[in-house]
Design an enzyme around this catalytic site. Structure first.
Site, mmCIF file in Angstrom:
data_model
loop_
_atom_site.group_PDB
_atom_site.id
_atom_site.type_symbol
_atom_site.label_atom_id
_atom_site.label_comp_id
_atom_site.label_asym_id
_atom_site.label_seq_id
_atom_site.Cartn_x
_atom_site.Cartn_y
_atom_site.Cartn_z
ATOM 1 N N HIS A 67 0.805 -0.980 0.399
ATOM 2 C CA HIS A 67 -0.190 -0.010 0.294
ATOM 3 C C HIS A 67 0.872 1.083 0.221
ATOM 4 O O HIS A 67 1.365 1.469 1.035
ATOM 5 C CB HIS A 67 -0.862 -0.160 1.811
ATOM 6 C CG HIS A 67 -1.424 -1.339 1.190
ATOM 7 N ND1 HIS A 67 -3.102 -1.179 0.529
ATOM 8 C CD2 HIS A 67 -2.025 -2.576 2.056
ATOM 9 C CE1 HIS A 67 -3.923 -2.470 0.678
ATOM 10 N NE2 HIS A 67 -2.968 -2.837 1.731
ATOM 11 N N LEU A 68 1.115 2.243 -1.384
ATOM 12 C CA LEU A 68 1.567 2.983 -1.417
ATOM 13 C C LEU A 68 0.862 4.115 -1.015
ATOM 14 O O LEU A 68 1.635 5.105 -0.726
ATOM 15 C CB LEU A 68 1.997 3.430 -3.237
ATOM 16 C CG LEU A 68 3.606 1.958 -3.248
ATOM 17 C CD1 LEU A 68 3.845 2.436 -4.594
ATOM 18 C CD2 LEU A 68 4.694 2.019 -1.947
ATOM 19 N N ARG A 69 -0.010 4.041 -1.095
ATOM 20 C CA ARG A 69 -1.079 5.890 -0.145
ATOM 21 C C ARG A 69 -1.114 6.747 -1.479
ATOM 22 O O ARG A 69 -1.738 7.812 -0.512
ATOM 23 C CB ARG A 69 -0.508 5.788 1.070
ATOM 24 C CG ARG A 69 -0.395 4.773 2.265
ATOM 25 C CD ARG A 69 -1.855 3.704 2.791
ATOM 26 N NE ARG A 69 -1.921 3.364 3.742
ATOM 27 C CZ ARG A 69 -1.971 2.114 4.078
ATOM 28 N NH1 ARG A 69 -2.997 1.926 3.461
ATOM 29 N NH2 ARG A 69 -2.363 1.672 5.221
ATOM 30 N N ASN A 99 -6.405 0.817 -2.961
ATOM 31 C CA ASN A 99 -7.628 1.198 -2.171
ATOM 32 C C ASN A 99 -6.999 2.379 -1.472
ATOM 33 O O ASN A 99 -6.543 3.026 -0.529
ATOM 34 C CB ASN A 99 -7.389 0.959 -0.875
ATOM 35 C CG ASN A 99 -6.351 0.322 -0.102
ATOM 36 O OD1 ASN A 99 -5.284 0.585 -0.537
ATOM 37 N ND2 ASN A 99 -6.695 0.218 0.860
ATOM 38 N N HIS A 237 -2.639 -12.186 1.279
ATOM 39 C CA HIS A 237 -2.051 -12.562 2.984
ATOM 40 C C HIS A 237 -3.443 -14.389 3.134
ATOM 41 O O HIS A 237 -3.682 -13.578 4.352
ATOM 42 C CB HIS A 237 -2.517 -11.237 2.945
ATOM 43 C CG HIS A 237 -3.762 -10.431 3.027
ATOM 44 N ND1 HIS A 237 -4.673 -10.882 3.179
ATOM 45 C CD2 HIS A 237 -4.171 -8.892 2.670
ATOM 46 C CE1 HIS A 237 -5.762 -10.124 2.746
ATOM 47 N NE2 HIS A 237 -4.981 -9.261 2.518
ATOM 48 N N ASN A 286 -5.022 -7.267 9.817
ATOM 49 C CA ASN A 286 -6.967 -7.883 8.829
ATOM 50 C C ASN A 286 -5.536 -8.849 7.724
ATOM 51 O O ASN A 286 -5.836 -8.107 7.086
ATOM 52 C CB ASN A 286 -7.542 -6.857 8.561
ATOM 53 C CG ASN A 286 -8.868 -7.702 8.308
ATOM 54 O OD1 ASN A 286 -8.943 -8.605 8.564
ATOM 55 N ND2 ASN A 286 -9.374 -6.829 7.759
ATOM 56 N N ASP A 313 2.683 -7.021 2.739
ATOM 57 C CA ASP A 313 0.991 -6.517 2.654
ATOM 58 C C ASP A 313 1.885 -4.986 3.528
ATOM 59 O O ASP A 313 0.867 -4.702 5.042
ATOM 60 C CB ASP A 313 -0.400 -7.617 3.453
ATOM 61 C CG ASP A 313 -1.778 -6.570 4.164
ATOM 62 O OD1 ASP A 313 -1.612 -5.256 2.988
ATOM 63 O OD2 ASP A 313 -2.271 -6.927 4.432
ATOM 64 N N HIS A 317 0.199 3.347 8.781
ATOM 65 C CA HIS A 317 -0.326 4.249 8.960
ATOM 66 C C HIS A 317 0.288 5.215 9.835
ATOM 67 O O HIS A 317 1.817 4.853 10.697
ATOM 68 C CB HIS A 317 -1.301 3.533 10.064
ATOM 69 C CG HIS A 317 -1.741 2.568 9.353
ATOM 70 N ND1 HIS A 317 -3.008 3.513 8.503
ATOM 71 C CD2 HIS A 317 -2.272 1.235 9.398
ATOM 72 C CE1 HIS A 317 -3.785 2.220 7.773
ATOM 73 N NE2 HIS A 317 -3.255 1.147 7.963
HETATM 74 ZN ZN LIG Z 1 -5.992 -6.772 2.272
#
Ligand SMILES: [Zn+2]
Length: 432
Positions: A67-69, A99, A237, A286, A313, A317
């Site tokens: 996730h590079l955000r 996302n 995952h 998660n 994953d 944050h």
């Molecule tokens: Zn996921």
């Protein structure tokens, strides 16, 4: 990507599972491409990188779950900071999840991410598009346009692909496009508002549980739909022992299913929640950390070949977001800079897997699963190389991570095994 003219890696142990190579060789790179892997090559004007004693020259590691955000959550991570973290962790390429805000469900976002990656000039970035518009689970996104813009697969990660019908349609389209659908498997009704693995520890700590079956039910659905459509599903995952069984059974009957496990799921169990820091939100992810039988099933799958890929994953944050009660904290931990030490320390040095198997799990197999360049050092391949240092002592310091976020449960841990250098397109982009 800018390209060094000529670079030679001198005198390392070259391990390439794709070609079955394992021995002391020189590697000659020209114009970003591997020209030759052979003994005692003449330097002939090339810049020379002397491979450190005991180090391993491997095809560049590829993390297909990051996730590079960016766009939208640049306080957590950006394409630049995420790829800096990637190359420091030995990854020459990452596939990034859709996302973001806005969701990567159309070509403009994909192009934006690729532009940011080109500016950063660190790791290669392969965007993964959303399966459904806005990841809302209703309408299929324009998968064809997204693939043309550069997406290498599709997922609604963060959420599961909402319905069996949507999954079926997505697999049918993706099958025609020759790309996989990646699924975050979780039955929302069983997950409910759970925050930890359903079991003894969650009960003892008064946390709401998520059963392993919440994951495996959807793995079973996806394996069945991959069988129906003949398309390729990749399970993200995996954490539950029932999921490993479902994938193994699918593979045995020839279904096109591949799967990944994250390092925290073969390292930690939910017992970690009991301390030394109780309710440590850096242990909230998660799918959640599960019990020993699940962790052991992940290890077994990694050893017996059921698991194709180790992916991190990586879920950055901000500290302020994690510094709240366990219930309210967001799910996820950073992973790019801890994966290699964890794999060396927990899998290779314990004798569970060989070095070639490690490289297959982190490079060759992810390249194949997502149809990406690399994953091999064969002549003519892209010159993406990771120089691994199996005996390097590593003490992880969260504050020293290149990632913008420091949310790791491994702060202060010591490991044997790290990264000596990372080379992308023939250019050294990281050196320990
Ligand atoms: Zn996921």
């Amino acid at each position: 990507m800018t390209v060094a003219t000529k670079l030679m890696l001198k005198g390392g142990r070259v391990v390439d599972p794709a070609t079955g190579t394992d021995g002391i060789f020189d590697v000659l790179i020209e114009d970003g491409v591997i020209r030759q892997v052979a003994k005692d090559l003449p330097v002939d004007g090339a810049e020379v990188y002397e491979v450190p004693r005991g180090a391993i020259v491997a095809p560049g590691l590829i993390d297909i779950h990051v996730h590079l955000r960016e766009p939208g959550q640049e306080h957590k991570e950006t394409v630049a900071s995420g790829t800096a973290s990637a190359v420091a962790g030995g990854f020459t390429a990452v596939a990034c999840m859709p996302n973001t805000n806005p969701v990567n469900d159309h070509a403009g976002i994909t192009q934006f991410i690729l532009k940011k990656a080109a500016e950063a000039q660190l790791a290669r970035v392969y965007p993964i598009g959303a399966v459904s518009l806005g990841q809302k689970g209703d309408q299929l996104a324009e998968l064809g346009e997204q693939k043309a813009a550069g997406c290498v697969g599709f997922t609604d990660d963060g959420y599961p692909v909402a319905t069996a019908l949507l999954m079926r349609r997505a697999l049918e389209y993706a099958g025609m496009l020759g790309v996989p659908i990646i699924d975050h498997c979780e039955d929302p009704s069983l997950k409910g508002d759970g925050v930890a693995h359903e079991g003894y520890t969650a009960s003892a700590l008064g946390l709401r549980g998520i059963p392993g079956v919440a994951e495996s039910l959807m793995v079973e659905r996806d394996v069945s739909l991959a069988e129906l459509t003949g398309a390729h599903v990749h399970i993200a995952h995996m954490s539950a022992r029932q999921s490993i069984r479902a994938v193994r059974a699918g593979k045995e009957r020839g279904v096109r299913v591949t799967c990944e496990v994250a390092p925290h799921h073969f390292t930690l169990t939910d017992e970690a929640l009991e301390g030394p820091i109780t309710y440590d939100t850096n242990l909230k992810m998660n799918p959640p950390l599960r019990e020993a039988a699940d962790r052991d099933a992940m290890l077994e799958g990694i050893v017996d070949g059921t698991v194709d890929v180790i992916a991190t994953d990586h879920a950055p944050h901000h500290a302020d977001e994690k510094m709240v009660e366990f219930d309210r904290a967001p799910f996820g931990i950073v992973g790019l800079e801890t994966a290699v030490p964890l794999v060396f320390d927990r899998l290779v040095h314990t004798g569970k897997i060989t070095l070639p198997r490690m490289i297959a799990l982190l490079s060759t197999n992810p390249a194949r699963a997502m149809n990406l360049p690399g994953g091999t050092l064969a002549a003519g391949s892209v010159a993406d190389i990771t120089v691994l240092a199996p005996d390097m002592p590593v003490t992880l310091r969260a504050q020293a991570l290149r990632s913008k976020s420091k949310n790791t449960p491994f702060d202060g841990w010591t490991f044997r095994g790290g990264v000596a250098a990372t080379i992308v397109a023939g250019r050294i982009v990281y050196r320990a």
